[in-house]
Scaffold this motif. Structure first.
Motif, short mmCIF file in Angstrom:
data_model
loop_
_atom_site.label_atom_id
_atom_site.label_comp_id
_atom_site.label_asym_id
_atom_site.label_seq_id
_atom_site.Cartn_x
_atom_site.Cartn_y
_atom_site.Cartn_z
N PRO A 86 0.82 -1.22 0.00
CA PRO A 86 0.00 0.00 0.00
C PRO A 86 0.85 1.26 0.00
O PRO A 86 1.92 1.32 0.62
CB PRO A 86 -0.82 -0.13 1.29
N LEU A 87 0.35 2.27 -0.72
CA LEU A 87 1.02 3.58 -0.78
C LEU A 87 0.35 4.51 0.23
O LEU A 87 -0.86 4.72 0.19
CB LEU A 87 0.91 4.16 -2.19
N GLN A 88 1.15 5.10 1.12
CA GLN A 88 0.64 6.01 2.13
C GLN A 88 1.56 7.22 2.21
O GLN A 88 2.74 7.09 2.57
CB GLN A 88 0.54 5.33 3.50
N ASN A 89 0.99 8.41 1.85
CA ASN A 89 1.76 9.66 1.90
C ASN A 89 3.06 9.56 1.13
O ASN A 89 4.15 9.92 1.61
CB ASN A 89 2.04 10.07 3.35
N LYS A 90 2.96 9.01 -0.07
CA LYS A 90 4.09 8.88 -0.99
C LYS A 90 5.19 7.95 -0.47
O LYS A 90 6.32 7.98 -0.95
CB LYS A 90 4.71 10.26 -1.32
N THR A 91 4.88 7.15 0.51
CA THR A 91 5.82 6.15 1.01
C THR A 91 5.18 4.77 0.95
O THR A 91 3.95 4.64 1.02
CB THR A 91 6.23 6.45 2.46
N PHE A 92 6.00 3.75 0.80
CA PHE A 92 5.51 2.38 0.74
C PHE A 92 6.57 1.46 1.35
O PHE A 92 7.77 1.76 1.36
CB PHE A 92 5.20 1.96 -0.70
N LEU A 93 6.11 0.35 1.87
CA LEU A 93 6.99 -0.60 2.53
C LEU A 93 6.88 -1.94 1.83
O LEU A 93 5.79 -2.54 1.76
CB LEU A 93 6.62 -0.74 4.02
N ILE A 94 7.99 -2.43 1.27
CA ILE A 94 8.02 -3.70 0.57
C ILE A 94 8.32 -4.81 1.59
O ILE A 94 9.30 -4.71 2.34
CB ILE A 94 9.08 -3.71 -0.54
N PRO A 95 7.48 -5.85 1.65
CA PRO A 95 7.79 -6.98 2.55
C PRO A 95 9.16 -7.59 2.26
O PRO A 95 9.63 -7.59 1.11
CB PRO A 95 6.65 -7.97 2.27
N ILE B 285 2.64 -1.34 -6.17
CA ILE B 285 2.47 -0.31 -5.14
C ILE B 285 1.10 0.31 -5.35
O ILE B 285 0.90 1.13 -6.26
CB ILE B 285 3.59 0.74 -5.23
N VAL B 286 0.13 -0.08 -4.54
CA VAL B 286 -1.27 0.27 -4.78
C VAL B 286 -1.61 1.60 -4.11
O VAL B 286 -1.40 1.77 -2.90
CB VAL B 286 -2.20 -0.83 -4.26
N GLY B 287 -2.12 2.55 -4.91
CA GLY B 287 -2.54 3.85 -4.39
C GLY B 287 -2.34 4.95 -5.41
O GLY B 287 -1.49 4.83 -6.31
N LEU C 15 9.17 -3.63 -9.33
CA LEU C 15 8.13 -2.78 -8.77
C LEU C 15 7.37 -2.06 -9.87
O LEU C 15 7.94 -1.74 -10.93
CB LEU C 15 8.74 -1.74 -7.82
N VAL C 16 6.08 -1.79 -9.61
CA VAL C 16 5.28 -0.96 -10.50
C VAL C 16 4.15 -0.33 -9.69
O VAL C 16 3.50 -1.02 -8.90
CB VAL C 16 4.70 -1.79 -11.68
N PRO C 17 3.91 0.96 -9.80
CA PRO C 17 2.80 1.59 -9.07
C PRO C 17 1.48 1.35 -9.79
O PRO C 17 1.40 1.43 -11.02
CB PRO C 17 3.17 3.07 -9.07
#
Length: 507
Positions: free
Chosen positions: A34-43, A108-110, A51-53
């Motif tokens: 998930p994308l939150q405030n232009k940041t994302f965390l990859i497991p 990267i969903v969002g 990666l692809v948004p």
């Protein structure tokens, strides 16, 4: 035979199930972050994957509703398309290799865009060429900036393409904050300011003609309607130039129709002025061998000609754009999709460029014919001058010539810029190359006020009327001293004169 029928029946019953199973086998293995405030965390277990948004959640695509607003809606399971972008990579020499689809990646969903977004369409524009890299960035050589970061500058999504009637995967680039807050670059701001400067002068021209009875002839009324349409067009066009990014889609959509109608009506009223000039010259060159139509009836015909086709064209545009039953194979205006105007020149051609081009061509033909008639009149006057010194005929000829040239200047003011627009559309040139013509067009109101109000004898008539309204009694300008630049033919008793009965304001 019976066995073949049973097989066919089973094939028909299980075809959808087999199709969904086939699609499931072809679908890539997508892991989400998930994308939150232009940041994302990859497991941790997925950090080595490409990666692809993605703009919408999994199994959803991007569509536009009736209000032209983008929405995420569930994707039909039987749809023959998957979210499977083509990844490219560089080799050791730094050369970009051809891309291909991958079986597993992280989405990267969002939606990273705080404002509007626009698609890259390399199949239509070579400057939209792009390459999706394994780290999720997009390399677009012709774009500024050329490297677009995932979760910040763009996202990708499946959309329905109305032209091809297909589902396509496209990257959507976010408008940055500077482009939205500034609203427009320097050239556009200067152009919009020029439009707003012209509006008061157009309104003053209308007021000057409305308060002065001597100027309210057919020519003067046509000029007032022309200035009114042009003022409305300039106001709405300036608003879209300065604030289109902050406009809601509904307002942007409505303003586009107002701009189209007002500009098309402008050209029709300009055509009325050209027709009236041609008729006036023809009337005098032929030695007044026919009767002119009474002013009220003539202006009524002109009004039908100017407003009728303009209204029909706008109704056709609205029906084509708003009616969902019309096939997508037809060219639609698509107002408000990318701006408060047509989506592209292809959509503008049948609804704007073609009617405007035909009117410009008709006006040009009328001016050529009028110039030929004036030349013919000058030859006749030269022959008569050998027999007698007719000062009345000489004054009339000068006024006819002056009227023709004033209207010719007005035609070039309005027609030259749009002729350049047609040329730039035809040769596919950058419209900013015509900045000088745009500036002349933007300041058209100032030039019209100078031509049709500040010139004598118009300003003398207007000033006398203003003084009379203020209660100051002044001597009315002597008609004999006036070199009327507009129509030198006026009704005998205003609009109540006998049909065709006119006299010349000459001494």
């Amino acid at each position: 035979m019976r066995f073949a029928c049973i097989c066919a029946l089973f094939a028909h019953l299980f075809a959808p199930i087999l199709a969904r199973a086939n699609n499931a086998m072809m679908a890539p293995d997508i892991h989400t972050a998930p994308l939150q405030n232009k940041t994302f965390l990859i497991p941790e277990q997925h950090k080595g994957l490409p990666l692809v948004p993605k703009c919408c959640p999994l199994n959803e695509i991007l569509v536009k509703d009736a209000d032209k607003t983008s929405l995420c809606v569930p994707l039909n399971n039987s749809a023959p398309v998957h979210f499977s972008p083509i990844f490219s990579k560089f080799n050791q020499t730094g050369m970009l290799l051809p891309g291909n689809e991958l079986k597993s990646f992280v989405a990267i969903v969002g939606n990273p865009c705080h404002y509007k977004k626009y698609p890259l369409e390399p199949e239509e524009n070579e400057y939209d060429e792009y390459h999706l890299l394994l780290n999720g960035s997009i390399f677009a050589p012709q774009h500024v900036p050329p490297m677009l970061v995932p979760g910040e500058h763009y996202c990708m999504e499946i959309v329905f393409e109305s032209k091809s009637d297909k589902l396509l995967l496209k990257p959507f680039i976010c408008f940055d904050e500077d482009s939205v807050t500034k609203g427009a670059d320097t050239k556009i701001i200067i152009y919009a300011c020029g439009l707003l400067i012209s509006v008061p002068f157009l309104i003053l021209t209308i007021v000057a003609y409305m308060i002065t009875p001597k100027l309210r002839d057919v020519h003067g009324k046509a000029l007032c309607h022309y200035c009114g349409c042009l003022a409305l067009a300039f106001i709405t066009l300036a608003i879209t130039q300065l604030a289109s990014a902050q406009m809601p889609p509904e307002l942007c959509f409505s303003i586009a129709f107002v701009i189209q109608f007002s500009f098309v009506a402008c050209f029709f009223w300009l055509n009325v002025i050209c027709i009236e000039t041609w008729l006036m010259v023809r009337y005098h060159v032929n030695q007044r061998s026919y009767q002119r139509t009474p002013c009220k009836m003539l202006f009524f015909y002109y009004s039908i000609w100017a407003w009728g086709p303009s209204a029909v064209l706008i109704l056709i545009s609205m029906a084509m754009d708003l009616n969902p039953t019309i096939p997508t194979t037809y060219v639609k205006p698509t107002f408000g999709k990318d701006s408060c105007w047509f989506k592209s020149d292809e959509e503008a051609m049948p609804y704007f460029y073609v009617p405007v081009g035909l009117l410009l061509l008709a006006n040009m033909i009328l001016f050529v014919i009028t110039a030929v008639n004036i030349n013919k009149y000058q030859q006749q006057l030269t022959l008569r001058r050998l027999l007698r010194n007719d000062r009345v005929e000489q004054k009339l000829f000068r006024r006819l010539k002056r009227t023709f040239f004033v209207c010719l200047v007005l035609f070039f003011l309005m027609g030259l810029n749009w002729t350049m627009e047609l040329i730039s559309w035809w040769i596919d040139a950058d419209q900013l190359d015509w900045s000088a013509f745009d500036l002349v067009n933007a300041l058209q109101g100032v030039l019209i006020f100078g031509l049709f109000v500040l010139r004598r004898p118009i300003r003398d008539f207007v000033w006398h009327r203003i003084q009379k309204i203020r209660g100051i009694h002044t001597a009315e300008p002597e008609v004999g001293s006036m070199e009327l630049a507009l129509l030198p033919v006026m009704p005998m008793n205003g609009d109540s004169g006998l049909p065709g009965q006119t006299h010349l304001i000459i001494t």
